[in-house]
Structures are given as C-alpha cells and as structure tokens.
Motif scaffolding. Structure first.
Motif, PDB file in Angstrom:
ATOM      1  N   PRO A 132       0.885  -1.398  -0.030  1.00  0.00           N
ATOM      2  CA  PRO A 132       0.136   0.035  -0.024  1.00  0.00           C
ATOM      3  C   PRO A 132       0.923   1.382   0.051  1.00  0.00           C
ATOM      4  CG  PRO A 132       0.030  -0.897   2.309  1.00  0.00           C
ATOM      5  CD  PRO A 132       0.583  -2.002   1.118  1.00  0.00           C
ATOM      6  N   GLY A 133       2.079   1.180   0.429  1.00  0.00           N
ATOM      7  CA  GLY A 133       3.086   2.275   0.195  1.00  0.00           C
ATOM      8  C   GLY A 133       3.250   2.753  -1.117  1.00  0.00           C
ATOM      9  N   LEU A 134       3.426   4.137  -1.362  1.00  0.00           N
ATOM     10  CA  LEU A 134       3.441   4.659  -2.487  1.00  0.00           C
ATOM     11  C   LEU A 134       5.142   4.518  -3.182  1.00  0.00           C
ATOM     12  CD1 LEU A 134       1.719   8.122  -2.694  1.00  0.00           C
ATOM     13  CD2 LEU A 134       0.987   6.038  -3.740  1.00  0.00           C
ATOM     14  N   ASN A 135       5.942   3.878  -2.057  1.00  0.00           N
ATOM     15  CA  ASN A 135       7.387   3.650  -2.486  1.00  0.00           C
ATOM     16  C   ASN A 135       7.514   2.337  -2.653  1.00  0.00           C
ATOM     17  OD1 ASN A 135       6.938   2.764   0.120  1.00  0.00           O
ATOM     18  ND2 ASN A 135       8.803   3.692   1.111  1.00  0.00           N
ATOM     19  N   SER A 136       6.582   1.350  -2.742  1.00  0.00           N
ATOM     20  CA  SER A 136       6.768  -0.031  -3.404  1.00  0.00           C
ATOM     21  C   SER A 136       7.394   0.089  -4.579  1.00  0.00           C
ATOM     22  CB  SER A 136       5.354  -0.748  -3.500  1.00  0.00           C
ATOM     23  OG  SER A 136       4.812  -0.302  -4.669  1.00  0.00           O
ATOM     24  N   ARG A 137       7.877  -1.192  -5.128  1.00  0.00           N
ATOM     25  CA  ARG A 137       9.033  -1.231  -6.314  1.00  0.00           C
ATOM     26  C   ARG A 137       7.799  -0.817  -7.271  1.00  0.00           C
ATOM     27  NH1 ARG A 137      13.704  -4.383  -5.944  1.00  0.00           N
ATOM     28  NH2 ARG A 137      14.645  -4.036  -3.934  1.00  0.00           N
ATOM     29  N   GLY A 195       5.153   0.764  -7.513  1.00  0.00           N
ATOM     30  CA  GLY A 195       4.558   1.987  -7.171  1.00  0.00           C
ATOM     31  C   GLY A 195       5.341   2.952  -7.760  1.00  0.00           C
ATOM     32  N   LEU A 196       6.745   2.951  -7.563  1.00  0.00           N
ATOM     33  CA  LEU A 196       7.866   3.843  -7.960  1.00  0.00           C
ATOM     34  C   LEU A 196       8.026   3.706  -9.334  1.00  0.00           C
ATOM     35  CD1 LEU A 196      10.484   3.553  -5.032  1.00  0.00           C
ATOM     36  CD2 LEU A 196       8.985   5.580  -5.630  1.00  0.00           C
ATOM     37  N   ALA A 197       8.153   2.552  -9.908  1.00  0.00           N
ATOM     38  CA  ALA A 197       8.304   2.151 -11.408  1.00  0.00           C
ATOM     39  C   ALA A 197       7.368   2.492 -12.323  1.00  0.00           C
ATOM     40  CB  ALA A 197       8.775   0.631 -11.738  1.00  0.00           C
ATOM     41  N   LEU A 198       6.093   2.199 -11.885  1.00  0.00           N
ATOM     42  CA  LEU A 198       5.082   2.345 -12.920  1.00  0.00           C
ATOM     43  C   LEU A 198       4.349   3.875 -12.750  1.00  0.00           C
ATOM     44  CD1 LEU A 198       3.011  -0.854 -12.594  1.00  0.00           C
ATOM     45  CD2 LEU A 198       4.265  -0.216 -14.671  1.00  0.00           C
ATOM     46  N   ARG A 199       4.249   4.469 -11.500  1.00  0.00           N
ATOM     47  CA  ARG A 199       3.522   5.559 -11.003  1.00  0.00           C
ATOM     48  C   ARG A 199       4.608   6.786 -11.224  1.00  0.00           C
ATOM     49  NH1 ARG A 199      -1.176   6.902  -6.757  1.00  0.00           N
ATOM     50  NH2 ARG A 199      -1.298   8.928  -6.912  1.00  0.00           N
ATOM     51  N   GLU A 200       5.308   6.736 -10.216  1.00  0.00           N
ATOM     52  CA  GLU A 200       6.133   7.667  -9.855  1.00  0.00           C
ATOM     53  C   GLU A 200       7.281   8.008 -11.128  1.00  0.00           C
ATOM     54  OE1 GLU A 200       5.906   9.944  -7.304  1.00  0.00           O
ATOM     55  OE2 GLU A 200       4.260   8.480  -6.885  1.00  0.00           O
ATOM     56  N   HIS A 201       8.089   7.003 -11.355  1.00  0.00           N
ATOM     57  CA  HIS A 201       9.132   7.380 -12.489  1.00  0.00           C
ATOM     58  C   HIS A 201       8.395   7.257 -14.004  1.00  0.00           C
ATOM     59  CE1 HIS A 201      12.089   5.051  -9.820  1.00  0.00           C
ATOM     60  NE2 HIS A 201      11.621   6.168  -9.337  1.00  0.00           N
ATOM     61  N   ALA A 235       0.534   4.516 -14.591  1.00  0.00           N
ATOM     62  CA  ALA A 235      -0.460   3.632 -14.045  1.00  0.00           C
ATOM     63  C   ALA A 235      -0.789   4.274 -12.838  1.00  0.00           C
ATOM     64  CB  ALA A 235       0.017   2.278 -13.521  1.00  0.00           C
ATOM     65  N   TYR A 236      -2.245   4.366 -12.210  1.00  0.00           N
ATOM     66  CA  TYR A 236      -2.746   4.854 -10.885  1.00  0.00           C
ATOM     67  C   TYR A 236      -2.860   3.706  -9.947  1.00  0.00           C
ATOM     68  CZ  TYR A 236      -5.879   7.200  -7.644  1.00  0.00           C
ATOM     69  OH  TYR A 236      -6.436   7.765  -6.633  1.00  0.00           O
ATOM     70  N   ASN A 237      -3.795   2.636 -10.062  1.00  0.00           N
ATOM     71  CA  ASN A 237      -4.083   1.698  -9.145  1.00  0.00           C
ATOM     72  C   ASN A 237      -2.889   0.401  -9.574  1.00  0.00           C
ATOM     73  OD1 ASN A 237      -6.347   2.614  -7.914  1.00  0.00           O
ATOM     74  ND2 ASN A 237      -7.504   2.219  -9.691  1.00  0.00           N
ATOM     75  N   ILE A 238      -2.055   0.291  -8.493  1.00  0.00           N
ATOM     76  CA  ILE A 238      -1.233  -0.759  -8.865  1.00  0.00           C
ATOM     77  C   ILE A 238      -1.189  -1.593  -7.393  1.00  0.00           C
ATOM     78  CG2 ILE A 238       1.438  -1.088  -8.752  1.00  0.00           C
ATOM     79  CD1 ILE A 238       1.315   1.895  -9.692  1.00  0.00           C
ATOM     80  N   GLU A 239      -1.043  -2.956  -7.509  1.00  0.00           N
ATOM     81  CA  GLU A 239      -1.345  -3.607  -6.037  1.00  0.00           C
ATOM     82  C   GLU A 239      -0.668  -5.199  -6.216  1.00  0.00           C
ATOM     83  OE1 GLU A 239      -4.964  -5.504  -3.730  1.00  0.00           O
ATOM     84  OE2 GLU A 239      -5.363  -3.878  -5.004  1.00  0.00           O
ATOM     85  N   ALA A 240       0.098  -5.419  -5.196  1.00  0.00           N
ATOM     86  CA  ALA A 240       0.446  -6.754  -5.298  1.00  0.00           C
ATOM     87  C   ALA A 240      -0.131  -7.545  -3.971  1.00  0.00           C
ATOM     88  CB  ALA A 240       1.998  -6.915  -4.975  1.00  0.00           C
ATOM     89  N   SER A 241      -0.854  -8.596  -4.280  1.00  0.00           N
ATOM     90  CA  SER A 241      -1.408  -9.179  -3.094  1.00  0.00           C
ATOM     91  C   SER A 241      -1.235 -10.728  -2.993  1.00  0.00           C
ATOM     92  CB  SER A 241      -2.995  -9.020  -3.161  1.00  0.00           C
ATOM     93  OG  SER A 241      -3.373  -9.496  -4.446  1.00  0.00           O
TER      94      SER A 241
END
Length: 406
Positions: A266-271, A273-279, A283-289
């Motif tokens: 859930p953290g925005l600093n997930s691998r 999250g950073l690769a797809l959204r921040e960098h 992508a907006y919704n990103i989730e590993a479960s």
C-alpha cells in the motif's frame, strides 16, 4: 496477545480480549466458504450470508435489522472462499443484546421462502454491479483462470441461474454438511470480564448439537501457467500477473508477505509503485497481493493503464520481478522494508474490529494468536537470502500466468 479461551463440549471455541473501550465487537467465524460448494451449489455460501438476516424462529427480517440498530450498533457479514463470518459492533452496555442476536442468526435462522425470493434479486444486483467494475472482476477471473474447473477457482457471488433455484431446504442441507461446530470460533473484544462472556456462551451456544467435521477439502493440483486476453469495452487496460504461492500454514508465508509488500504494497514507495507511477506516470492503481488458502495460495500483481501503455507496463513489471530474483536486498533496504511492514501492522491493530476479525481467523486456523511482538520477531528473522529464494520460486517467469482486460 492477552486473550482468554474456552472450548464448549460441542467443539465451538471462544476467544476474548478485554480492552478499555465503550465500544465492543464480537463475531462468529465458520470454516466454510464458496470452495465447499458442489457445482450445483455455486453461490450458496454467499447466499446464506444474506439469508441469515431474513428471519429466525423468533424474529422477522425487520426485527433483526432493528435489534442492534435501534441502539446505535450494527451487524455485518462476509464470505470468502474458505470462511463465512457474521459479526457485530455495539456499545459496551449492549453486549448481551448483540451476543443473543448473533447466536440467533447463526443457529436459529428459518430462511423463509418469501424473503429469500426478494434477497435473490438483491444479490443479482450485487453481481451485476461487480461485473461493471473490471478492476475488481479481474481478481476473480484470474483465479478462475489458474484454478480452472476447480471449486476454489469459482467466484464467490455465484450466478443468477443457480440463485433462482436455491430453496430453504438447499440452504439447510449446505449448513448441515459444512457448518461444523469444531470449525467455528466466537471471537470478542470488549471491556467485559471473560467470565461473563463464558456464561453467555454456555447459555446460548452449549446446547447446539455437535456437528464435527469428517471430510477434508481436496488439495488442488495441476496448475499450468496461462496467458489470456479478454476484449472489454473499457477506457483502461487491466492486467494481472501471478502464480501459485504458499498455503496458509507454510513457514515461508510471513517472508512472502514481506516480499509482496516490497513489490506492490500500500505504500507509494513500493517497487511497482515507484516504477509504474512515480517514474513513468503510466498507472494509478497498482497492487500486489498474497492470498493464502488451506492447501495453496496465490500471489498476484494488478495494475490498470491506458491501452497504449499496456506492453510497456508489463515489461516494467517483469523488470522489477527480475531485480528481486537477482539482486539481494542490502542491509538498509531490508531494514526499511521490515519497519514499513511492522508499522503498517501496528497501525491496523488500532482498529479493534480488525483485531477481532484477525484474532478469530487466526484462532480458527492455528488455534493461537500471535501478538504484534511475536509477529515482529518473525519479520525480523527474515533474511535477504530467503527473499531471494522466494522471489525465484514465486516470480519464476516460466510459471507466471497473465490475464489482460483490453
């Protein structure tokens, strides 16, 4: 965790944690879900979750709704593939009222046909609403894909054809075959002494006839990785990539949870999250479960992106998988990941309702409940080598399945 337990002669287990609060929570969790349905019963477990609120030997549907809501409390329920739970939230002074109502619903429901007919339409609306949400639908469709033609792969809600066939007698048959008293746990969190809880359990639950489990779920085998593209009239592409993972009692479960959190928590600093959204901003919704079951599990990665970015997004995801398989986490990286996960768990434990539900499930499966300190010790014991080994097993490119809504 400072909890107390008691087991009735019929096998029903009770677990209680006393906390200083004016609000209480209690619930009954049953080790039976959609996975336990026969093919012609698809949707039955979820239907029962709704039907329990439609009438008992002494209450009609309105009386059930009003019993707790009249004093500011509420009843709720959920169904998963392997469990059904009915639970309540209420003021401390209304504990006995909530307990009696909950026991009445679980053990004395009558399933009147007139009420069932109306509720079927409600569930069909729920199914249709779900179909309108591809970001939710893809999770069920992915499990149907990898658990092909198996009960564990079928979605929980069922279908309208089966729902229209279900009668009161079918519900009673399913309950008799699957609601086993030695696989039921009553859990409670409230500022009430355990002896009072115990007396209520003896009063309302001790006379329930024992119905012990004799059969066991058939272990799933035969997984084959598959890629499937489904044409959908949506603005976005929705993608899920995943593999089978560890069952709920596997010792590697905690380490896989940490790996999952690193990858797409859930953290925005997930691998991811950073690769797809921040960098890359694609992508907006990103989730590993990670969903562990009694004999298997599933780890999956989900993201939604514009149709022109789907191939790039998938390539980025696989690049992050490769990093976790080839590059050990450094001491600082591992320490940060552990602190993040234990912090998230600690924050979640501030909700007594969440604690009660997690306590119930843990006691049902493991017959014990780990407190935060015990969980922290397990997380702290995880090594970079363990995470590397798990990544190479679960994120093996040759074993990954992919589902795309395009």
């Amino acid at each position: 965790m400072d909890y107390q337990t008691y087991t009735l002669a019929n096998g029903i287990r009770i677990i209680h944690k006393q906390v200083p609060s004016i609000v209480g929570h209690c619930g009954m969790i049953i080790n039976a879900g959609s996975r336990d349905e026969a093919e012609n019963e698809h949707g039955m477990a979820h239907f029962i979750e709704h039907a329990l609120f439609k009438g008992t030997t002494k209450r009609n549907a309105y009386n059930i709704i009003s019993r707790l809501e009249d004093v500011g409390g509420e009843m709720n329920a959920y169904t998963t593939k392997e469990e059904t739970c009915i639970y309540a939230t209420f003021l401390k002074k209304d504990y006995s009222r909530a307990f009696e109502l909950l026991s009445d619903l679980v053990f004395h429901s009558t399933f009147p046909e007139k009420e069932l007919k109306k509720e079927k339409e409600v569930i069909i609306d729920e199914i249709n609403s779900y179909k309108d949400d591809p970001a939710e639908l893809i999770f069920d469709d992915f499990e149907e894909l990898i658990f092909k033609n198996q009960p564990i792969g079928r979605n929980i809600l069922g279908n309208s054809k089966n729902l229209h066939r279900f009668k009161s007698a079918d519900i009673i048959k399913f309950i008799k075959n699957n609601y086993h008293t030695d696989e039921m746990v009553f859990a409670s969190i409230d500022d009430i002494p355990f002896e009072k809880i115990k007396k209520l359990c003896i009063k309302y639950l001790s006379e329930i006839p024992a119905n012990l489990r004799k059969n066991h779920r058939i272990k799933f085998n035969g997984y084959q990785p598959v890629t499937k593209i489904v044409e959908k009239n949506t603005f976005q592409c929705h993608c899920m990539i995943g593999n089978l993972a560890y069952e709920v009692k596997d010792d590697r479960r905690v380490a896989l949870n940490l790996l999952c959190n690193i990858l797409g928590g859930p953290g925005l600093n997930s691998r991811l999250g950073l690769a797809l959204r921040e960098h890359n901003g694609i992508a907006y919704n990103i989730e590993a479960s990670y969903s562990p079951y009694s004999d298997t599990g599933v780890l999956n990665v989900y993201f939604g992106t514009d149709k022109g970015n789907i191939e790039k997004s998938i390539a980025i995801a696989h690049k992050e998988f490769k990093k976790l398989k080839t590059q050990k986490l450094g001491t600082l990286q591992l320490s940060k990941a552990k602190k993040q996960m234990t912090g998230q768990l600690a924050i979640a434990s501030e909700s007594n309702e969440n604690v009660m539900l997690n306590m119930a499930r843990s006691y049902m499966i493991f017959n014990k409940v780990d407190d935060l300190e015990e969980i922290k010790k397990k997380v702290d014991a995880i090594t970079s080598t363990q995470l590397l080994d798990i990544a190479n097993e679960i994120l093996d490119e040759n074993m990954l399945s992919t589902l795309i809504f395009k």
